[in-house]
Design a protein around this motif. Structure first.
Motif, mmCIF file in Angstrom:
data_model
loop_
_atom_site.group_PDB
_atom_site.id
_atom_site.type_symbol
_atom_site.label_atom_id
_atom_site.label_comp_id
_atom_site.label_asym_id
_atom_site.label_seq_id
_atom_site.Cartn_x
_atom_site.Cartn_y
_atom_site.Cartn_z
ATOM 1 N N PRO A 5 82.945 -91.994 -4.238
ATOM 2 C CA PRO A 5 82.862 -92.230 -2.794
ATOM 3 C C PRO A 5 83.986 -93.152 -2.331
ATOM 4 O O PRO A 5 84.519 -93.935 -3.112
ATOM 5 N N ASP A 6 84.336 -93.030 -1.057
ATOM 6 C CA ASP A 6 85.365 -93.917 -0.511
ATOM 7 C C ASP A 6 84.764 -95.305 -0.288
ATOM 8 O O ASP A 6 83.584 -95.547 -0.543
ATOM 9 N N GLU A 7 85.565 -96.220 0.197
ATOM 10 C CA GLU A 7 85.134 -97.610 0.398
ATOM 11 C C GLU A 7 83.898 -97.715 1.281
ATOM 12 O O GLU A 7 83.013 -98.528 1.034
ATOM 13 N N ALA A 8 83.811 -96.888 2.313
ATOM 14 C CA ALA A 8 82.673 -96.929 3.227
ATOM 15 C C ALA A 8 81.465 -96.199 2.648
ATOM 16 O O ALA A 8 80.360 -96.306 3.172
ATOM 17 N N GLY A 9 81.684 -95.426 1.585
ATOM 18 C CA GLY A 9 80.596 -94.699 0.957
ATOM 19 C C GLY A 9 80.194 -93.431 1.679
ATOM 20 O O GLY A 9 79.148 -92.863 1.401
ATOM 21 N N GLU A 10 81.026 -92.986 2.626
ATOM 22 C CA GLU A 10 80.674 -91.818 3.420
ATOM 23 C C GLU A 10 81.317 -90.533 2.915
ATOM 24 O O GLU A 10 80.709 -89.473 2.976
ATOM 25 N N ASP A 11 82.535 -90.584 2.435
ATOM 26 C CA ASP A 11 83.236 -89.400 1.951
ATOM 27 C C ASP A 11 83.285 -89.436 0.431
ATOM 28 O O ASP A 11 83.252 -90.494 -0.188
ATOM 29 N N LEU A 12 83.398 -88.270 -0.155
ATOM 30 C CA LEU A 12 83.490 -88.154 -1.606
ATOM 31 C C LEU A 12 84.804 -87.494 -1.986
ATOM 32 O O LEU A 12 85.236 -86.535 -1.347
ATOM 33 N N ALA A 13 85.429 -87.996 -3.032
ATOM 34 C CA ALA A 13 86.641 -87.357 -3.532
ATOM 35 C C ALA A 13 86.299 -86.041 -4.222
ATOM 36 O O ALA A 13 87.103 -85.122 -4.243
ATOM 37 N N LEU A 14 85.095 -85.948 -4.773
ATOM 38 C CA LEU A 14 84.676 -84.739 -5.486
ATOM 39 C C LEU A 14 83.264 -84.369 -5.065
ATOM 40 O O LEU A 14 82.345 -85.171 -5.179
ATOM 41 N N TRP A 15 83.113 -83.150 -4.549
ATOM 42 C CA TRP A 15 81.790 -82.626 -4.214
ATOM 43 C C TRP A 15 81.825 -81.130 -4.485
ATOM 44 O O TRP A 15 82.420 -80.365 -3.734
ATOM 45 N N LEU A 16 81.233 -80.746 -5.595
ATOM 46 C CA LEU A 16 81.196 -79.349 -6.020
ATOM 47 C C LEU A 16 79.769 -78.822 -5.940
ATOM 48 O O LEU A 16 78.824 -79.567 -6.162
ATOM 49 N N GLY A 17 79.638 -77.540 -5.668
ATOM 50 C CA GLY A 17 78.322 -76.913 -5.641
ATOM 51 C C GLY A 17 77.677 -76.934 -4.279
ATOM 52 O O GLY A 17 76.522 -77.308 -4.128
ATOM 53 N N THR A 18 78.417 -76.493 -3.277
ATOM 54 C CA THR A 18 77.905 -76.502 -1.907
ATOM 55 C C THR A 18 77.642 -75.101 -1.365
ATOM 56 O O THR A 18 77.255 -74.962 -0.206
ATOM 57 N N SER A 19 77.839 -74.077 -2.196
ATOM 58 C CA SER A 19 77.635 -72.691 -1.763
ATOM 59 C C SER A 19 76.616 -71.996 -2.656
ATOM 60 O O SER A 19 76.420 -72.384 -3.806
ATOM 61 N N ASP A 20 76.023 -70.958 -2.132
ATOM 62 C CA ASP A 20 75.026 -70.189 -2.869
ATOM 63 C C ASP A 20 75.589 -69.663 -4.190
ATOM 64 O O ASP A 20 76.642 -69.033 -4.213
ATOM 65 N N ARG A 21 74.896 -69.989 -5.276
ATOM 66 C CA ARG A 21 75.244 -69.542 -6.629
ATOM 67 C C ARG A 21 76.678 -69.867 -7.032
ATOM 68 O O ARG A 21 77.303 -69.142 -7.805
ATOM 69 N N GLN A 22 77.209 -70.952 -6.531
ATOM 70 C CA GLN A 22 78.597 -71.306 -6.814
ATOM 71 C C GLN A 22 78.820 -71.639 -8.284
ATOM 72 O O GLN A 22 79.794 -71.192 -8.875
ATOM 73 N N TYR A 23 77.917 -72.431 -8.875
ATOM 74 C CA TYR A 23 78.027 -72.801 -10.293
ATOM 75 C C TYR A 23 76.669 -72.587 -10.947
ATOM 76 O O TYR A 23 75.800 -73.449 -10.898
ATOM 77 N N GLU A 24 76.492 -71.432 -11.559
ATOM 78 C CA GLU A 24 75.198 -71.076 -12.136
ATOM 79 C C GLU A 24 74.992 -71.664 -13.527
ATOM 80 O O GLU A 24 73.887 -71.587 -14.053
#
Length: 108
Positions: A35-54
């Protein structure tokens, strides 16, 4: 949705409070880290779509392709993630209006 704290590394940095889990409605494993300093954004966020990583391996390969790693997973976390996915395998896929709307958004 399951959520487990793990360590994710990237270029000599570590995020010891990264989150890995399984999202039943999306039927995917996900990973959130750095997360960034404010804790709101992430440098890495994977797995936000249907069946993206099964599989955990597919998620790991995606993380590696972006310069991040979370292996080896603690044995108890790996076991629980696979159990979380198996528990949801019997559940019918979500196919209501919200699922249709999500598919529509993902197609854009």
């Amino acid at each position: 949705m399951s959520r487990y704290a793990i360590t994710v590394t990237s270029q000599g940095r570590s995020d010891t409070q990264a989150i890995i889990g399984y999202d039943p409605p999306l039927r995917t494993f996900f990973l959130q880290a750095f997360p960034d300093e404010a804790g709101e954004d992430l440098a890495l966020w994977l797995g936000t779509s249907d069946r993206q990583y099964e599989t955990i391996d597919a998620l790991h390969m995606a993380a590696l392709s972006r310069g991040y790693s979370f292996m080896p997973l603690p044995a108890d976390v790996a076991t629980q993630l696979n159990a979380d996915r198996a528990d949801e395998a019997e559940r019918p896929p979500h196919d209501g209006p919200l699922a249709a709307f999500l598919r529509y958004l993902q197609s854009k």
